[in-house]
Write a protein that holds these residues in place. Structure first.
Motif, PDB file in Angstrom:
ATOM      1  N   VAL A   1      84.159  53.005  17.205  1.00 36.73           N
ATOM      2  CA  VAL A   1      83.152  53.812  17.892  1.00 36.73           C
ATOM      3  C   VAL A   1      83.584  55.276  17.933  1.00 36.73           C
ATOM      4  O   VAL A   1      82.780  56.184  17.678  1.00 36.73           O
ATOM      5  N   GLY A   2      84.846  55.510  18.209  1.00 41.43           N
ATOM      6  CA  GLY A   2      85.357  56.879  18.321  1.00 41.43           C
ATOM      7  C   GLY A   2      85.397  57.649  17.016  1.00 41.43           C
ATOM      8  O   GLY A   2      85.375  58.878  17.010  1.00 41.43           O
ATOM      9  N   THR A   3      85.461  56.949  15.902  1.00 42.04           N
ATOM     10  CA  THR A   3      85.529  57.632  14.608  1.00 42.04           C
ATOM     11  C   THR A   3      84.203  57.614  13.856  1.00 42.04           C
ATOM     12  O   THR A   3      84.151  58.026  12.699  1.00 42.04           O
ATOM     13  N   THR A   4      83.145  57.140  14.482  1.00 37.81           N
ATOM     14  CA  THR A   4      81.827  57.121  13.836  1.00 37.81           C
ATOM     15  C   THR A   4      81.220  58.519  13.909  1.00 37.81           C
ATOM     16  O   THR A   4      80.941  59.020  14.995  1.00 37.81           O
ATOM     17  N   PRO A   5      81.013  59.161  12.749  1.00 33.95           N
ATOM     18  CA  PRO A   5      80.471  60.520  12.767  1.00 33.95           C
ATOM     19  C   PRO A   5      78.968  60.536  13.026  1.00 33.95           C
ATOM     20  O   PRO A   5      78.268  59.539  12.835  1.00 33.95           O
ATOM     21  N   LYS A   6      78.494  61.696  13.434  1.00 35.12           N
ATOM     22  CA  LYS A   6      77.076  61.897  13.725  1.00 35.12           C
ATOM     23  C   LYS A   6      76.557  63.033  12.850  1.00 35.12           C
ATOM     24  O   LYS A   6      77.250  64.025  12.640  1.00 35.12           O
ATOM     25  N   ILE A   7      75.357  62.859  12.356  1.00 34.43           N
ATOM     26  CA  ILE A   7      74.659  63.923  11.637  1.00 34.43           C
ATOM     27  C   ILE A   7      73.549  64.408  12.559  1.00 34.43           C
ATOM     28  O   ILE A   7      72.816  63.600  13.123  1.00 34.43           O
ATOM     29  N   GLU A   8      73.454  65.716  12.699  1.00 33.13           N
ATOM     30  CA  GLU A   8      72.397  66.270  13.547  1.00 33.13           C
ATOM     31  C   GLU A   8      71.853  67.541  12.910  1.00 33.13           C
ATOM     32  O   GLU A   8      72.626  68.415  12.514  1.00 33.13           O
ATOM     33  N   VAL A   9      70.546  67.594  12.801  1.00 36.40           N
ATOM     34  CA  VAL A   9      69.860  68.792  12.318  1.00 36.40           C
ATOM     35  C   VAL A   9      69.042  69.326  13.474  1.00 36.40           C
ATOM     36  O   VAL A   9      68.212  68.610  14.032  1.00 36.40           O
ATOM     37  N   THR A  10      69.306  70.575  13.833  1.00 37.31           N
ATOM     38  CA  THR A  10      68.514  71.235  14.862  1.00 37.31           C
ATOM     39  C   THR A  10      67.802  72.420  14.217  1.00 37.31           C
ATOM     40  O   THR A  10      67.965  72.678  13.024  1.00 37.31           O
ATOM     41  N   GLU A  11      67.038  73.136  15.000  1.00 44.13           N
ATOM     42  CA  GLU A  11      66.348  74.303  14.464  1.00 44.13           C
ATOM     43  C   GLU A  11      67.338  75.360  13.975  1.00 44.13           C
ATOM     44  O   GLU A  11      67.045  76.107  13.052  1.00 44.13           O
TER      45      GLU A  11
END
Length: 159
Positions: free
Chosen positions: A57-67
């Motif tokens: 869980v701690g090493t699972t990366p996240k992708i996020e696109v914001t404005e």
């Protein structure tokens, strides 16, 4: 001004990786403890499983696109410095991860996820020519980043 999230994804491990981590995490230390004491063996078994799950869980990366931002794993860049964005599946993804790979790029790759995205970096101060990252939903990332190219499925043939 708020920075609205246009797209968000966690690159969770595949089911078989969860099974392997639970089995290995639970069995590793507990096999040495069980012959000494069953209660401590069970405690060690549960502790090993919990540690394995915590690490996944701690090493699972996240992708996020914001404005304003593109965030992949621990890296982030302002969208004004993101150039051409192309998504790849199947042979085209293998091409990006193999012969077409540039070691100077920033990578956030998960081997159990086939599609990848390449995002050109146009900031002259950034030594990375592009970012290469895995995603389960390349069409949605392309849409969030305003790219209008279709997802590529065929690699470049090398003769």
């Amino acid at each position: 001004m708020t920075d609205s999230v246009l797209y968000s994804e966690k690159l969770w491990p595949a089911w078989w990786l969860w099974v392997a981590v639970v089995a290995i995490g639970g069995a590793t230390l507990s096999t040495a403890i069980f012959p000494i004491d069953v209660i401590w063996g069970v405690v060690t078994l549960l502790g090993g499983i919990a540690l394995g799950v915590f690490i996944l869980v701690g090493t699972t990366p996240k992708i996020e696109v914001t404005e304003k931002w593109l965030k992949v794993g621990r890296a982030r860049i302002e969208r004004e410095h993101v150039g051409r964005v192309v998504a790849h599946r199947e042979d085209a993804a293998r091409e990006q991860l193999g012969p077409g790979f540039d070691a100077r790029s920033y990578q956030c790759i998960r081997g159990w996820i086939n599609p990848v995205v390449t995002a050109e970096i146009t900031d002259p101060r950034d030594p990375k020519p592009y970012w290469l990252f895995s995603t389960r939903h390349p069409e949605e990332i392309l849409k969030a980043l305003g790219a209008d190219e279709p997802v590529r499925t065929e690699g470049i043939s090398v003769k």
